[in-house]
Design a protein around this motif. Structure first.
Motif, PDB file in Angstrom:
ATOM      1  N   HIS A 125       0.921  -1.176  -0.021  1.00  0.00           N
ATOM      2  CA  HIS A 125      -0.046  -0.170  -0.068  1.00  0.00           C
ATOM      3  C   HIS A 125       0.762   1.231   0.060  1.00  0.00           C
ATOM      4  O   HIS A 125       1.864   1.241   0.308  1.00  0.00           O
ATOM      5  CB  HIS A 125      -0.856  -0.024   1.212  1.00  0.00           C
ATOM      6  CG  HIS A 125      -2.038  -1.021   1.403  1.00  0.00           C
ATOM      7  ND1 HIS A 125      -1.599  -2.013   1.749  1.00  0.00           N
ATOM      8  CD2 HIS A 125      -3.286  -1.047   0.714  1.00  0.00           C
ATOM      9  CE1 HIS A 125      -2.702  -2.981   1.752  1.00  0.00           C
ATOM     10  NE2 HIS A 125      -3.665  -2.461   1.128  1.00  0.00           N
ATOM     11  N   ARG A 179      -5.007   5.202   2.818  1.00  0.00           N
ATOM     12  CA  ARG A 179      -4.281   4.338   2.594  1.00  0.00           C
ATOM     13  C   ARG A 179      -4.817   3.475   1.163  1.00  0.00           C
ATOM     14  O   ARG A 179      -6.139   3.149   1.176  1.00  0.00           O
ATOM     15  CB  ARG A 179      -4.258   3.095   3.345  1.00  0.00           C
ATOM     16  CG  ARG A 179      -3.446   1.914   3.106  1.00  0.00           C
ATOM     17  CD  ARG A 179      -3.351   0.996   4.450  1.00  0.00           C
ATOM     18  NE  ARG A 179      -2.097   1.527   4.953  1.00  0.00           N
ATOM     19  CZ  ARG A 179      -1.434   0.871   6.116  1.00  0.00           C
ATOM     20  NH1 ARG A 179      -2.138   0.015   6.755  1.00  0.00           N
ATOM     21  NH2 ARG A 179      -0.233   1.530   6.699  1.00  0.00           N
ATOM     22  N   CYS A 180      -4.054   3.248   0.302  1.00  0.00           N
ATOM     23  CA  CYS A 180      -4.534   2.776  -1.286  1.00  0.00           C
ATOM     24  C   CYS A 180      -3.328   2.261  -1.872  1.00  0.00           C
ATOM     25  O   CYS A 180      -2.280   2.637  -1.482  1.00  0.00           O
ATOM     26  CB  CYS A 180      -5.289   3.769  -1.835  1.00  0.00           C
ATOM     27  SG  CYS A 180      -6.353   3.524  -3.368  1.00  0.00           S
ATOM     28  N   ILE A 181      -3.600   1.668  -3.157  1.00  0.00           N
ATOM     29  CA  ILE A 181      -2.513   1.282  -3.968  1.00  0.00           C
ATOM     30  C   ILE A 181      -2.250   2.159  -5.023  1.00  0.00           C
ATOM     31  O   ILE A 181      -1.259   2.128  -5.560  1.00  0.00           O
ATOM     32  CB  ILE A 181      -2.738  -0.220  -4.568  1.00  0.00           C
ATOM     33  CG1 ILE A 181      -4.073  -0.223  -5.439  1.00  0.00           C
ATOM     34  CG2 ILE A 181      -2.826  -1.289  -3.593  1.00  0.00           C
ATOM     35  CD1 ILE A 181      -4.217  -1.351  -6.235  1.00  0.00           C
ATOM     36  N   ASP A 199       0.464   5.263   1.572  1.00  0.00           N
ATOM     37  CA  ASP A 199      -0.030   6.095   2.585  1.00  0.00           C
ATOM     38  C   ASP A 199       0.096   7.587   2.380  1.00  0.00           C
ATOM     39  O   ASP A 199       0.977   7.905   1.939  1.00  0.00           O
ATOM     40  CB  ASP A 199       0.420   5.733   4.109  1.00  0.00           C
ATOM     41  CG  ASP A 199       0.129   4.289   4.552  1.00  0.00           C
ATOM     42  OD1 ASP A 199      -1.078   4.052   4.899  1.00  0.00           O
ATOM     43  OD2 ASP A 199       1.150   3.327   4.458  1.00  0.00           O
TER      44      ASP A 199
END
Length: 151
Positions: A52, A88-90, A54
Motif C-alpha cells: 500500500h 491508504r490505497c494502492i 499511505d
C-alpha cells in the motif's frame, strides 16, 4: 518559523479508488514506508512491503496550529488531528490548478498532475541465505569460537 510565514494553501484533487476529493492543503505526503524527510512519519503502521501507499494532507485553516502538531509528525500520530486527512490505497492521483513540484527523496522529479501506484514485485532482490547474511554483518570478534582441548 520562517517556512510557516511563507506557506500558502493550494487546492488539490486527490483521487483514490476512483473517488475524487477536493482539498485545500499546505502539503500532501505519500509514502511507501514509515519515514520521509529526515525522520517524519507518513503513517506509523506502514511497512515497506505491505502493498500500500499511505497519504496525508495538511488541511488546516490556521497554519500556526502546526506548531502544536509538530511532535505528532515525528511519532506518527498526526492522523488523529481532524486537520490531517489520511488515506491508504494502492494508487493515488494528485491534480492541482497550477503545476506543483513533486519532491522524491529530496529531489524535485516532476510536477502535478502526478500518479502514484504500488507495483508489487517490481524489482528482484538477491540476498544470501539468512545464516550467511547474519555472519556478514556480525563483527568478527563477536562470532562464537570453537576451541578444543587435548588432555
Amino acid at each position: 518559523m520562517k517556512v510557516l510565514t511563507k506557506a500558502v494553501r493550494f487546492h488539490a484533487k486527490i483521487t483514490e479508488k476512483g473517488a475524487a476529493i477536493g482539498a485545500e492543503t499546505y502539503q500532501i505526503a505519500i509514502g511507501n514506508g514509515v519515514h520521509y524527510g529526515g525522520g517524519n512519519v507518513v503513517e506509523e503502521t506502514a511497512e515497506i512491503d505491505d502493498g500500500h501507499l499511505d497519504l496525508y494532507s495538511l488541511e488546516m485553516t490556521n497554519l500556526w496550529k502546526l506548531a502544536l502538531m509538530v511532535r505528532s509528525f515525528r511519532s506518527g500520530t498526526h492522523g488523529a488531528w481532524r486537520e490531517v486527512r489520511t488515506a491508504r490505497c494502492i494508487e493515488f492521483d494528485i491534480e492541482t490548478k497550477k503545476p506543483m513540484p513533486v519532491n522524491t527523496d529530496g529531489e524535485i522529479v516532476t510536477s502535478t498532475p502526478a500518479h502514484f501506484k504500488v507495483l508489487p514485485k517490481a524489482i528482484s532482490v538477491l540476498a544470501p541465505p539468512r545464516a550467511l547474511a547474519r555472519q556478514a554483518v556480525s563483527p568478527r570478534w563477536h562470532r562464537p569460537m570453537i576451541t578444543s582441548r587435548v588432555s
